[in-house]
Design a protein around this motif. Structure first.
Motif, PDB file in Angstrom:
ATOM      1  N   ILE A 182      55.497 -85.724 -19.531  1.00 29.63           N
ATOM      2  CA  ILE A 182      54.081 -85.453 -19.981  1.00 29.63           C
ATOM      3  C   ILE A 182      53.626 -84.088 -19.143  1.00 29.63           C
ATOM      4  CG2 ILE A 182      51.750 -86.146 -19.690  1.00 29.63           C
ATOM      5  CD1 ILE A 182      52.896 -89.035 -19.409  1.00 29.63           C
ATOM      6  N   GLU A 183      53.521 -83.102 -20.035  1.00 30.87           N
ATOM      7  CA  GLU A 183      53.288 -81.648 -19.653  1.00 30.87           C
ATOM      8  C   GLU A 183      51.686 -81.479 -19.711  1.00 30.87           C
ATOM      9  OE1 GLU A 183      56.970 -79.181 -19.848  1.00 30.87           O
ATOM     10  OE2 GLU A 183      56.633 -80.058 -21.852  1.00 30.87           O
ATOM     11  N   TYR A 184      51.001 -81.540 -18.565  1.00 31.99           N
ATOM     12  CA  TYR A 184      49.586 -81.686 -18.269  1.00 31.99           C
ATOM     13  C   TYR A 184      49.007 -80.102 -18.100  1.00 31.99           C
ATOM     14  CZ  TYR A 184      45.208 -83.686 -17.492  1.00 31.99           C
ATOM     15  OH  TYR A 184      43.670 -83.994 -17.782  1.00 31.99           O
ATOM     16  N   CYS A 185      47.738 -79.763 -18.925  1.00 31.05           N
ATOM     17  CA  CYS A 185      47.405 -78.673 -18.696  1.00 31.05           C
ATOM     18  C   CYS A 185      46.364 -78.727 -17.695  1.00 31.05           C
ATOM     19  CB  CYS A 185      46.568 -78.170 -19.868  1.00 31.05           C
ATOM     20  SG  CYS A 185      45.901 -76.516 -19.684  1.00 31.05           S
ATOM     21  N   ARG A 186      46.876 -77.561 -16.411  1.00 32.82           N
ATOM     22  CA  ARG A 186      45.914 -77.858 -15.442  1.00 32.82           C
ATOM     23  C   ARG A 186      44.992 -76.394 -15.463  1.00 32.82           C
ATOM     24  NH1 ARG A 186      47.125 -73.461 -12.811  1.00 32.82           N
ATOM     25  NH2 ARG A 186      45.292 -74.096 -11.171  1.00 32.82           N
ATOM     26  N   THR A 187      44.838 -75.721 -16.236  1.00 32.66           N
ATOM     27  CA  THR A 187      44.074 -74.385 -16.086  1.00 32.66           C
ATOM     28  C   THR A 187      42.461 -74.632 -16.482  1.00 32.66           C
ATOM     29  OG1 THR A 187      45.902 -73.423 -17.100  1.00 32.66           O
ATOM     30  CG2 THR A 187      44.305 -72.134 -16.987  1.00 32.66           C
TER      31      THR A 187
END
Ligand SMILES: NC(=O)C1=CN([C@@H]2O[C@H](COP(=O)(O)OP(=O)(O)OC[C@H]3O[C@@H](n4cnc5c(N)ncnc54)[C@H](O)[C@@H]3O)[C@@H](O)[C@H]2O)C=CC1
Ligand SMILES: Cc1cc2nc3c(=O)[nH]c(=O)nc-3n(C[C@H](O)[C@H](O)[C@H](O)COP(=O)(O)O)c2cc1C
Ligand code: SF4
Ligand code: FES
Lengths: 432, 164
Positions: B86-91
């Motif tokens: 799971i590649e979660y956007c933190r921006t």
């Protein structure tokens, strides 16, 4: 007035048959059968179209700078790396209407005399890559790509290249390095890609939106395009809106509408989410200076600010910003500017390629200091320290990522200094 | 579940590799590196040294040319990962859309922190930067699929579905 998205919601517009039913590929027929490459370039020049990747360099002028030594291939490379926080317009356009880009690629490649062209798409968008590849195959099957297209004698092969996850590969020379199978380290400019680009051959790099607009220009003429918009900001622009508006999404606007209209009218963003007030906007992707509500709506001279390159930059960095990539990030009064700035500082720290020490070290410092302020351990001198670090990066690096990292921090402090100081003075409240 | 031990693409992937190399001029086959690393990762889930050496041999380049590239780009996993990454956007923009809360929920739900894999080997979570879907956030990506407009409830649904 819609140019790129007029048919974007037509069911199955991603298939070539439906796309052609709505006028698709007429520009290819017209350009290849009735026009010379120079005539196509001439129309694009007349249109005043400026690079939609963010820098706003005139597209026709860049094309005319393309070196044409005998016997050396020339390339067109489409920049679909789209990674600037706040920017998702190219993603939207390619996913929904891939043939809009492909048609533009054919017309533009013809104008430049390129026989092989590439679309470099950020690797995360693999599903979009599959959509593009399917559409390209359809274009081959219909004879719009391949050898002797429509009997014109012109040959073109078109390929999609995936990136591997690296913001810096959106910088055109880093992109070319990446396309050569290397790390994405930017090259020194000049020479510009137009002289020495892919495999050291003359190359034009253009953004998805820039290339997509060229078919309409071929069909309708450069003058018709230039008639839309205002002054040197001609045509339409895709604006991707995120944050606290009622209707985030991608909008195609004629350049020249007021920022106020764009944010508050039902036609576009529909205003700020219920019960909240506009606090600040980052108008052109994370790299451009943030502006507080009063300055984004009205320039320092008291004029209504408009969605054009010139109006948004009116006042310079003291009171203005930039149109950039059109990544429009809207914040209401609940937003913590310190936290928001920190996420961008971490972003640039993470994405610096590390070649230049001011960028590599400076982005690390800004990230660290902001982190300390955000987590309640800020020191009195930290705000000035941040301004100082930002200044030392700016202008001292190979590529503009350094500037892009320093501007958001400097601008946030310029307009919201009291919030940073408040965090430092009230650590117990700030970390709540 | 087990990663395959013998490092060689199946015949049809090898055909695809040939077609990819043909996209570039003679002698410029190194350009095929990123596309082929993606194929390799789809096949073996992560880019082990053996996998990278194999990719080098396919392209007739030095292994170090593959290592330096694979380590530069964030999409390539250089260590074993779970079945679903799971590649979660933190921006920023995703945070404005409520991304932090949803991410905290995801971590709690799986009982792991960023970079970790669940004990059953099902899930790995990673933080990534902006995925070019900011107005449709919060967002995460699993392989090629984007999951957008995430809420805590939606996260639970997705995990229930994939965790079966
Ligand atoms: N869309 C996105 O996701 C992102 C966009 N950006 C934008 O990128 C911009 C910076 O881009 P750069 O390419 O560094 O800007 P730049 O101003 O150096 O160049 C703009 C374009 O004009 C060409 N050019 C300029 N002078 C030329 C000459 N004399 N001869 C031939 N060609 C010439 C360049 O090759 C390039 O294609 C920023 O303003 C930012 O808004 C930045 C990050 C991400
Ligand atoms: C760090 C950095 C990232 C960039 N990312 C992109 C991008 O994702 N897409 C893009 O079109 N241009 C990007 N650019 C701008 C390109 O270098 C180049 O100006 C653009 O692709 C030219 O196309 P245009 O003239 O059609 O805008 C970036 C520039 C920098 C400095
Ligand atoms: S400014 Fe930063 S990203 Fe650009 S070349 Fe230098 S270190 Fe790399
Ligand atoms: S900030 Fe999350 S997708 Fe852009």
């Amino acid at each position: 007035m819609k140019i790129l998205t007029e048919h974007i919601d037509v069911p199955n517009i991603e298939t070539i048959d439906v796309f052609m039913k709505h006028g698709g590929y007429q520009a290819v027929t017209k350009a290849l059968k009735n026009m010379s490459p120079d005539e196509v370039t001439e129309e694009v020049k007349k249109s005043g179209l400026r690079g939609r990747g963010g820098a706003g360099f005139p597209v026709g002028m860049k094309w005319s700078f393309l070196a044409k030594p005998e016997g050396v291939p020339r390339y067109l490379v489409c920049n679909a790396d789209e990674s600037e926080p706040g920017t998702f317009k190219d993603h939207y356009l390619m996913a929904k209407s891939p043939h809009t880009l492909i048609e533009g690629m054919i017309v533009s490649s013809f104008a430049l005399g390129a026989n092989t062209s590439y679309i470099y798409v950020r690797g995360e968008l693999m599903y979009v890559i599959h959509i593009l590849e399917k559409a390209i195959q359809e274009a081959y099957d219909k004879g719009f790509l391949g050898k002797n297209i429509l009997g014109s004698g012109y040959d073109l092969d078109l390929y999609v290249q995936p990136g591997g996850g690296a913001y810096i590969c959106g910088e055109e020379t880093a992109l070319l390095e990446s396309l050569e199978g290397k790390r994405g380290n930017p090259r020194n400019k000049p020479p510009f890609p137009a002289v020495k680009g892919l495999w050291q051959c003359p190359t034009v790099v253009n953004n998805v939106e820039s290339i997509s607009a060229t078919s309409w220009i071929v069909n309708n003429g450069g003058d018709a395009y230039a008639a839309i918009g205002e002054g040197r900001s001609t045509g339409t622009k895709l604006i991707s809106v995120s944050g606290h508006v009622k209707k985030p999404g991608v909008y195609e606007i004629p350049l020249g509408i007021t920022v106020e209209d764009f944010i508050f009218s039902e036609e576009w963003c529909g205003g700020i989410r219920d019960g909240h007030k506009l606090k600040a906007v980052i108008a052109g992707g994370s790299s451009v200076p943030i502006l507080p509500a009063e300055l984004i709506l009205t320039t320092a001279n008291g004029e209504k600010r408009r969605m054009t390159y010139e109006s948004l930059s009116d006042g310079g960095f003291a009171t203005g910003t930039m149109l950039g990539s059109g990544g429009f990030i809207v914040m209401d009064e609940t937003t913590c500017i310190v936290h928001n700035t920190l996420t961008f500082a971490s972003f640039y720290h993470h994405e610096s390629c590390g070649q230049c020490s001011p960028c590599r070290e400076g982005t690390g410092w800004m990230d660290k200091v902001l982190h300390r302020i955000e987590s309640g351990e800020g020191r009195k001198e930290d705000v000035d320290l941040l301004v100082d670090v930002a200044k030392k990066i700016e202008g001292n690096t190979i590529c503009p990522l350094g500037d892009a990292a320093s501007w958001p921090v400097a601008a946030a402090i310029r307009h919201f200094r009291d919030e940073f100081e408040w965090h430092i003075e009230h650590p117990e409240l700030a970390t709540k | 579940m087990e990663a395959k031990t013998q490092v060689a693409f199946p015949a049809e992937t090898l055909e695809l590799v040939k077609r990819i190399i043909a996209r570039y001029p003679e002698g410029k086959q190194k350009s095929a590196l990123l596309p082929i690393l993606h194929l390799a990762q789809a096949e073996w889930r992560w880019c082990s040294p053996e996998v990278m050496d194999y990719v080098a041999s396919l392209l007739n380049i030095q292994p170090v040319e593959v290592y330096e590239v694979a380590t530069f780009y964030t999409m390539f996993h250089l260590e074993p990962v779970g079945e679903h990454v799971i590649e979660y956007c933190r921006t920023g923009p995703c945070c404005l859309m409520g991304g932090v809360e949803v991410y905290d929920h995801l971590k709690k739900r799986l009982g792991i922190e960023t970079g970790e894999t669940t004990a059953d080997g099902k899930f790995t979570i990673k933080e990534v930067e902006c995925l070019a879907a900011c107005g449709w956030g919060p967002v995460f990506q699993i392989r090629e699929k984007y999951y957008m407009h995430l809420t805590k409830e939606k996260v639970d649904q997705i995990i229930d579905e994939l965790g079966k």
